[in-house]
Structures are given as C-alpha cells and as structure tokens.
Design an enzyme around this catalytic site. Sequence first.
Site, PDB file in Angstrom:
ATOM      1  N   ALA A 279       0.824  -1.212   0.000  1.00  0.00           N
ATOM      2  CA  ALA A 279       0.000   0.000   0.000  1.00  0.00           C
ATOM      3  C   ALA A 279       0.855   1.258   0.000  1.00  0.00           C
ATOM      4  O   ALA A 279       0.440   2.302  -0.519  1.00  0.00           O
ATOM      5  CB  ALA A 279      -0.938  -0.010   1.205  1.00  0.00           C
ATOM      6  N   ASN A 283       0.755   4.948  -2.376  1.00  0.00           N
ATOM      7  CA  ASN A 283       0.507   6.172  -1.592  1.00  0.00           C
ATOM      8  C   ASN A 283      -0.681   6.040  -0.645  1.00  0.00           C
ATOM      9  O   ASN A 283      -1.224   7.045  -0.185  1.00  0.00           O
ATOM     10  CB  ASN A 283       0.291   7.393  -2.507  1.00  0.00           C
ATOM     11  CG  ASN A 283       1.470   7.651  -3.413  1.00  0.00           C
ATOM     12  OD1 ASN A 283       2.619   7.542  -2.984  1.00  0.00           O
ATOM     13  ND2 ASN A 283       1.200   7.973  -4.667  1.00  0.00           N
ATOM     14  N   LYS A 284      -1.085   4.814  -0.334  1.00  0.00           N
ATOM     15  CA  LYS A 284      -2.242   4.609   0.535  1.00  0.00           C
ATOM     16  C   LYS A 284      -1.845   4.539   2.007  1.00  0.00           C
ATOM     17  O   LYS A 284      -2.679   4.728   2.887  1.00  0.00           O
ATOM     18  CB  LYS A 284      -2.990   3.339   0.116  1.00  0.00           C
ATOM     19  CG  LYS A 284      -3.587   3.447  -1.293  1.00  0.00           C
ATOM     20  CD  LYS A 284      -4.121   2.120  -1.791  1.00  0.00           C
ATOM     21  CE  LYS A 284      -4.639   2.242  -3.230  1.00  0.00           C
ATOM     22  NZ  LYS A 284      -5.047   0.924  -3.778  1.00  0.00           N
ATOM     23  N   ILE A 285      -0.593   4.243   2.259  1.00  0.00           N
ATOM     24  CA  ILE A 285      -0.016   4.269   3.601  1.00  0.00           C
ATOM     25  C   ILE A 285       1.316   5.005   3.504  1.00  0.00           C
ATOM     26  O   ILE A 285       2.069   4.802   2.555  1.00  0.00           O
ATOM     27  CB  ILE A 285       0.199   2.846   4.159  1.00  0.00           C
ATOM     28  CG1 ILE A 285      -1.154   2.138   4.360  1.00  0.00           C
ATOM     29  CG2 ILE A 285       0.967   2.875   5.474  1.00  0.00           C
ATOM     30  CD1 ILE A 285      -1.034   0.714   4.869  1.00  0.00           C
TER      31      ILE A 285
END
Length: 311
Positions: A279, A283-285
């Site tokens: 992730a 760029n989700k985490i």
Amino acid sequence: MKREELLVEEIKDLTLEELKGYADFYKILDKVYGFTAESVVRGVKILKDMIKEADLRFLSFTANLVSTGLRGLFADLIKQGYFNVIITTGGTIDHDIARSFGGKYYKGLFEYDDSMLRELEIHRLGNILVPMESYGKVIEDVVRKYMNEIVSIKKEWPVYELLWEFGKRISDENSILKAAYEKKVPIIVPGIIDGSFGTNLFIYSQFTQLKLNLFEDMKLIKDLIFSCKKSGALIIGGGISKHHTIWWNQFKDGLDYAIYITTAQEYDGSLSGAKPREAISWNKIKPTSENVVIYGDATIILPILSASLLG
C-alpha cells in the site's frame, strides 16, 4: 440430526466491560514474544498511538464477524469513541438488523453436513448456524415496516444517513447501527446492494421513489480526509471494506497508522493478502507510518487489542 439438537447454544455478544480483567494480557504475549505474539504486541502499541494522535480513525471489517460475539465489541468501540468512521460490507447491515430484531444465531461446527442443514432450513456461516427464519425474513420485515416512514422524510438518501435512520429505531444495546446513530459515526458501505438489506431496498424502490445517493457518502469521506491532520485504520479482513479505507487515504498521502488483522496471504496478488508495504507503493499508507500485519483469527486477536485500551 434433528433441528432442535443443532440449535442449542445461542451466540452472545461480547462487551468491553467483560474485557476489563484482561487489559494487561498483551504483556504476557510480550514475554512470549515469538512470532505472532510480537505482532500482536506491536499492534497494541500502534492502536494506542493511533487513538491518541489521529483525529480520523477508521474501523474497517467484514460482515462475517458480525455473526459472532464481536458484534457487541464493535458497538462498544464505537460508543466509547475509539473510532469515528466505519467502513464495512453489505452483510454487516444484514446481520446487525437480523440480530437486533429477534434473529438468533447459534454455535455449530464447520464439519456439519450442509445438505442436511439445507433440509433443516439452517444456513451455515463457518461454525455459526443461522436459522433461515432468523435472517432473510427478519430483514425483509424490518425494511417493509420502516421504509414508508423513512421515505416520507425524504426520498433520496446518502447510505450513511439511511443507516442512522435504522439505528434510531433499534433498541438492542449491542447493535452496531444503534451505536453509530447515537454517536453520529458514519457507516460507509460501498457495496450496500450486495446483501439482503440492499436487495430489499432495491425491491422497495421499484414501487416508490426511494433513491440512494452514494456520491454523498463519497463526499463525506472526501471532506473527512482533506480536513484531518492524521488518519489511522484498524482493518480486519480484506475485500471492499479494506480497499475503500486505504483508497481514500491516498488523497492525503496515506494513512499515518495501519493495523491489519488477516488470514490472507500475498502470494496470489490479492488485495486481501497485500501487506502495508504494498500500500505504501500506492501512496495509501505513508512510508513513515506505524504499521503492522497480525496474522490470525479476528475472533481471538480483536478482544486482545480491545482489552489493551482499558489499561
């Protein structure tokens, strides 16, 4: 076997109050340390940091867990303010409504003969037994009972507001919908039509002017994401509820805190098995985030994490 021989011991909901004596249990695991114990202890630390530091806190979970005693624990976590956004699946609404309006679920075994259960009109969800009369008909009756009144208020509804309307009409203290209504915590269900509740709404809409506006749910998440300083998520299971949670957080450069509880593996490239490090590449985490994967059954792991919040 006879039906009455199978439907004996009812599933009961767990509460935070019952976990008070176990607040320090994770410290025993810290002594053990090896393997999964270490990740549970790390999860406790991240969860505590998240609740202290993040102003936007997601609780994401799959519907199967709502058929278990974790349902009451989810409700308590909402009531106590530990989480302020819920993202889940259509089946969560089904199970919560069914159990709030008299549906009884029972303890069973994975090994039961499913053809026999079908003849006895019993659904099997893992090792939980759901009598047919405790599920579909209950949900259908509840939708039929309340929708005329709800549509008289307005005809077009964001899903999260519609769910508050149902929560308002529930008296069961272990209900997730009731807890969310009372705390005004939005329940976001991107797959709302995938289940009995959603299907019944669709049928009702064919004879009325009921409309669901999922874009309003998206607008709500967008506003929350862009206005928060830090965000964190406890993500239990995979699928659409997991992805919807991490998807929206990419627009603020990613979650600051992430705890995954899962049994899924990453070798097949599935979203459900993907680790936080994957992730990060989307760029989700955030690369600087506190994150952990805890491999294990949520019916064991979540009570340990939840109890630690009481210490």
